[in-house]
Design a protein around this motif. Structure first.
Motif, PDB file in Angstrom:
ATOM      1  N   UNK A  52       0.811  -1.160   0.043  1.00 42.63           N
ATOM      2  CA  UNK A  52      -0.072   0.021  -0.009  1.00 42.63           C
ATOM      3  C   UNK A  52       0.842   1.088  -0.122  1.00 42.63           C
ATOM      4  N   UNK A  53       0.799   2.219  -1.129  1.00 36.42           N
ATOM      5  CA  UNK A  53       1.599   3.186  -1.022  1.00 36.42           C
ATOM      6  C   UNK A  53       0.882   4.365  -1.042  1.00 36.42           C
ATOM      7  N   UNK A  54       1.186   5.497  -0.045  1.00 35.96           N
ATOM      8  CA  UNK A  54       0.631   6.739   0.096  1.00 35.96           C
ATOM      9  C   UNK A  54       1.439   7.748  -0.289  1.00 35.96           C
ATOM     10  N   UNK A  55       1.275   8.440  -1.536  1.00 36.21           N
ATOM     11  CA  UNK A  55       2.074   9.290  -1.873  1.00 36.21           C
ATOM     12  C   UNK A  55       1.800  10.866  -1.509  1.00 36.21           C
ATOM     13  N   UNK A  56       2.607  11.595  -1.065  1.00 32.23           N
ATOM     14  CA  UNK A  56       2.227  12.828  -0.353  1.00 32.23           C
ATOM     15  C   UNK A  56       3.329  13.824  -1.208  1.00 32.23           C
ATOM     16  N   UNK A  57       2.718  14.894  -1.729  1.00 32.11           N
ATOM     17  CA  UNK A  57       3.246  16.047  -2.108  1.00 32.11           C
ATOM     18  C   UNK A  57       2.141  17.307  -2.284  1.00 32.11           C
ATOM     19  N   UNK A  58       2.774  18.301  -1.755  1.00 31.76           N
ATOM     20  CA  UNK A  58       2.167  19.649  -1.735  1.00 31.76           C
ATOM     21  C   UNK A  58       0.813  19.509  -1.021  1.00 31.76           C
ATOM     22  N   UNK A  59       1.007  18.854   0.042  1.00 28.73           N
ATOM     23  CA  UNK A  59      -0.339  18.911   0.952  1.00 28.73           C
ATOM     24  C   UNK A  59      -1.286  17.896   0.426  1.00 28.73           C
ATOM     25  N   UNK A  60      -1.182  16.955  -0.730  1.00 29.29           N
ATOM     26  CA  UNK A  60      -2.252  16.182  -1.062  1.00 29.29           C
ATOM     27  C   UNK A  60      -1.449  14.567  -0.993  1.00 29.29           C
ATOM     28  N   UNK A  61      -2.483  13.706  -1.306  1.00 32.53           N
ATOM     29  CA  UNK A  61      -2.193  12.596  -0.767  1.00 32.53           C
ATOM     30  C   UNK A  61      -2.843  11.600  -1.754  1.00 32.53           C
ATOM     31  N   UNK A  62      -2.204  10.621  -2.694  1.00 33.76           N
ATOM     32  CA  UNK A  62      -2.608   9.592  -3.476  1.00 33.76           C
ATOM     33  C   UNK A  62      -2.358   8.440  -3.023  1.00 33.76           C
ATOM     34  N   UNK A  63      -3.019   7.437  -3.099  1.00 33.25           N
ATOM     35  CA  UNK A  63      -3.129   5.925  -2.624  1.00 33.25           C
ATOM     36  C   UNK A  63      -2.919   5.262  -3.799  1.00 33.25           C
ATOM     37  N   UNK A  64      -2.365   4.010  -3.719  1.00 29.59           N
ATOM     38  CA  UNK A  64      -2.287   2.600  -4.575  1.00 29.59           C
ATOM     39  C   UNK A  64      -1.830   1.702  -4.038  1.00 29.59           C
ATOM     40  N   UNK A  65      -2.413   0.543  -4.417  1.00 32.76           N
ATOM     41  CA  UNK A  65      -2.153  -0.602  -3.651  1.00 32.76           C
ATOM     42  C   UNK A  65      -2.022  -1.707  -4.881  1.00 32.76           C
ATOM     43  N   UNK A  66      -0.994  -2.682  -4.570  1.00 29.55           N
ATOM     44  CA  UNK A  66      -0.837  -3.633  -5.661  1.00 29.55           C
ATOM     45  C   UNK A  66      -0.328  -4.912  -5.067  1.00 29.55           C
ATOM     46  N   UNK A  67      -0.663  -6.110  -5.449  1.00 30.98           N
ATOM     47  CA  UNK A  67       0.023  -7.503  -5.092  1.00 30.98           C
ATOM     48  C   UNK A  67       1.443  -7.448  -5.247  1.00 30.98           C
ATOM     49  N   UNK A  68       2.074  -8.351  -4.515  1.00 31.86           N
ATOM     50  CA  UNK A  68       3.424  -8.572  -4.996  1.00 31.86           C
ATOM     51  C   UNK A  68       3.484  -9.862  -5.489  1.00 31.86           C
ATOM     52  N   UNK A  69       3.602  -9.819  -7.004  1.00 34.92           N
ATOM     53  CA  UNK A  69       3.542 -10.825  -7.831  1.00 34.92           C
ATOM     54  C   UNK A  69       4.606 -11.840  -7.914  1.00 34.92           C
ATOM     55  N   UNK A  70       4.654 -12.488  -6.765  1.00 34.55           N
ATOM     56  CA  UNK A  70       5.800 -13.538  -6.266  1.00 34.55           C
ATOM     57  C   UNK A  70       5.452 -14.872  -7.405  1.00 34.55           C
ATOM     58  N   UNK A  71       6.354 -15.541  -7.451  1.00 34.71           N
ATOM     59  CA  UNK A  71       5.946 -16.900  -8.308  1.00 34.71           C
ATOM     60  C   UNK A  71       4.978 -17.453  -7.669  1.00 34.71           C
ATOM     61  N   UNK A  72       4.858 -17.488  -6.381  1.00 38.40           N
ATOM     62  CA  UNK A  72       3.627 -18.400  -5.663  1.00 38.40           C
ATOM     63  C   UNK A  72       2.321 -17.682  -6.080  1.00 38.40           C
ATOM     64  N   UNK A  73       2.472 -16.442  -6.176  1.00 37.38           N
ATOM     65  CA  UNK A  73       1.110 -15.563  -6.413  1.00 37.38           C
ATOM     66  C   UNK A  73       0.808 -15.900  -8.096  1.00 37.38           C
ATOM     67  N   UNK A  74       1.843 -15.953  -8.851  1.00 33.22           N
ATOM     68  CA  UNK A  74       1.765 -16.479 -10.136  1.00 33.22           C
ATOM     69  C   UNK A  74       1.044 -17.684 -10.378  1.00 33.22           C
ATOM     70  N   UNK A  75       1.799 -18.608  -9.888  1.00 32.18           N
ATOM     71  CA  UNK A  75       1.202 -20.005  -9.940  1.00 32.18           C
ATOM     72  C   UNK A  75      -0.264 -20.363  -9.425  1.00 32.18           C
ATOM     73  N   UNK A  76      -0.478 -19.599  -8.349  1.00 32.16           N
ATOM     74  CA  UNK A  76      -1.952 -19.711  -7.589  1.00 32.16           C
ATOM     75  C   UNK A  76      -2.786 -19.047  -8.712  1.00 32.16           C
ATOM     76  N   UNK A  77      -2.364 -17.763  -9.201  1.00 34.00           N
ATOM     77  CA  UNK A  77      -3.152 -17.010  -9.852  1.00 34.00           C
ATOM     78  C   UNK A  77      -3.687 -17.806 -11.382  1.00 34.00           C
ATOM     79  N   UNK A  78      -2.583 -18.488 -11.848  1.00 31.82           N
ATOM     80  CA  UNK A  78      -2.643 -19.473 -13.215  1.00 31.82           C
ATOM     81  C   UNK A  78      -3.700 -20.386 -12.942  1.00 31.82           C
TER      82      UNK A  78
END
Length: 462
Positions: free
Chosen positions: A65-91
């Motif tokens: 989870x990333x909270x990006x802060x600049x000039x008094x504003x905040x943006x949020x972004x989240x992503x899975x860590x696409x490990x080999x385990x994640x990729x195999x189970x996703x498949x």
């Protein structure tokens, strides 16, 4: 009643996974200081598929989870860590790997594949955002997009979740446990990485016994390895008993060596049985080393060796003193605080050096759970403690310090934390004046949904 389905508590409430990957501009109330620029990264377990059988909180797929802060504003972004385990189970569209790497509960489709989850810590080093856990290589991600880049093989093997970065030299020091051909072994590694990400050295050694060695301590000239009786046992796992369990009769040891020495020089000190997930900071003064740690009387969250439930426990801040010139190998223990807490942090500029200020997530209720309903700040020079208590069942993440400027005094800056609002079932990013937390947040960035409970976070000046 017969037929009741037991809900795993680590898959319910704010432990439950959030499976959407989102980008939000957050509404700000109060004021996010203009001088606060960069990103707070947090990470935690977030299984992409419901696990089959036993599930331990430590075993879920990593999500950043990333909270990006600049000039008094905040943006949020989240992503899975696409490990080999994640990729195999996703498949295959389902959960495949056994809890905590247990080979006895792993699907045949996953045998021989890497089961790393990269879910425990996230930090910047050598220009890379690294997602880390107990038993695999660090996993590299793009700090701005959170795109997965893959395992960083420069470390030549597994690295645990808590490397230390020297604030003066930029060198990263790290270790690994369970090293060797057999899983759950007593083998360990100790390594050093240059500021540019180049491997300086990696050495292997044997611990007094196999255990979960979650974190370690580093001073300006020394490295210290806690070997505490949350033991690991392949034999136990193969009998259907817990692979990790509390065995206090094993005692507690801490190995001490100079950072630039050979591992054969490790000197083993001892203490009564206890457990430490996280030290606050460590430093040296002459022939003595001081380590301030969050110490438990017993390891929480894990069972006993016979499989029976473990005891509830909470940690309190304790100082360990090692006398390198003395004849005794006993560790001197001195209590520093009487408030239950976890996730202790200092100003990163004094890590490995003597510190004055400490912050941590706290539990004033004495409930002895992993849920933290307050943030504490302790001045170790004056002994004064401030506490900011949350209301209505709200819970805080690990607090993370951010300096006001490069030349600001220790502790002069802001404290950031992600707070779960229980009544609304969503989360906020809260910003405090670091040395005046009792007055509450000076600025809040409101999330439209929740951020699940996780483990660690760090600030990066992007």
């Amino acid at each position: 009643m017969d037929g009741d389905v037991r809900i795993n508590p680590y898959l319910a409430g704010n432990f439950a996974p959030v499976r959407s990957e989102d980008d939000f501009d957050l509404k700000v109330t109060g004021e996010i200081p203009a001088g606060l620029r960069g990103a707070l990264f947090r990470i935690g377990p977030n299984p992409q598929f419901d696990p089959k059988g036993d599930y331990h909180w430590f075993g879920g797929d990593g999500m950043v989870h990333g909270f990006y802060v600049e000039d008094g504003k905040v943006r949020y972004r989240n992503r899975y860590v696409r490990t080999p385990k994640w990729e195999l189970e996703h498949e295959h569209g389902r959960h495949l790997f056994g809890a905590m790497g247990n080979p006895m509960t792993t699907d045949p489709l996953a045998m021989g594949n890497e089961g790393g989850v990269a879910n425990t810590n996230v930090l910047m080093h050598a220009g890379k955002l690294l997602a880390l856990e107990e038993a695999h290589h660090p996993f590299a991600m793009d700090a701005r997009t959170l795109e997965s880049k893959g395992y960083d093989r420069a470390f030549k093997g597994k690295v645990t979740a808590h490397p230390k970065i020297d604030p003066k030299t930029g060198e990263m020091l790290w270790f690994a446990y369970g090293v060797g051909e057999m899983p759950l072994s007593a083998g360990m590694s100790y390594g050093r990485t240059a500021p540019d990400g180049t491997l300086i050295s990696r050495q292997d050694f044997q611990a007094p016994f196999a255990c979960m060695a979650h974190d370690f301590m580093v001073t300006e000239h020394h490295a210290l390895f806690p070997i505490l009786p949350l033991t690991a046992s392949l034999e136990r796992a193969m009998k259907g008993l817990p692979p990790f369990a509390w065995e206090p009769d094993k005692g507690a040891y801490v190995g001490v060596m100079r950072r630039d020495a050979d591992v054969s020089t490790i000197r083993w000190f001892n203490a009564p049985a206890c457990y430490v997930f996280h030290p606050l900071n460590s430093w040296e003064d002459g022939d003595k080393i001081y380590c301030d740690v969050m110490r438990y009387n017993v390891a929480p969250l894990f069972p006993k060796a016979d499989g029976s439930p473990g005891d509830k426990a909470a940690a309190r801040l304790m100082r360990w003193t090692f006398d390198l010139a003395g004849n005794s190998d006993a560790i001197i223990e001195t209590p520093l605080d009487d408030l239950d807490g976890e996730f202790p942090r200092v100003d990163p500029r004094v890590e490995t050096l003597k510190h004055r200020h400490a912050w941590y997530a706290a539990d004033p209720t004495g409930a002895k759970t992993v849920r933290q309903g307050a943030i504490a700040q302790l001045d170790l020079t004056t002994g004064k403690r401030q506490v900011y208590e949350l209301n209505g069942g709200d819970q805080t993440s690990e607090p993370v310090f951010v300096k006001r400027s490069a030349d600001a005094a220790e502790g002069d800056g802001w404290l950031t934390a992600v707070i779960w609002r229980a009544a609304e079932n969503r989360s906020d990013l809260a910003v405090f004046e670091a040395r005046d937390i009792a007055k509450g947040p000076i600025g809040i960035a409101e999330m439209p949904r929740r951020v699940p409970f996780g483990f660690h976070g760090n600030w990066a000046d992007l």
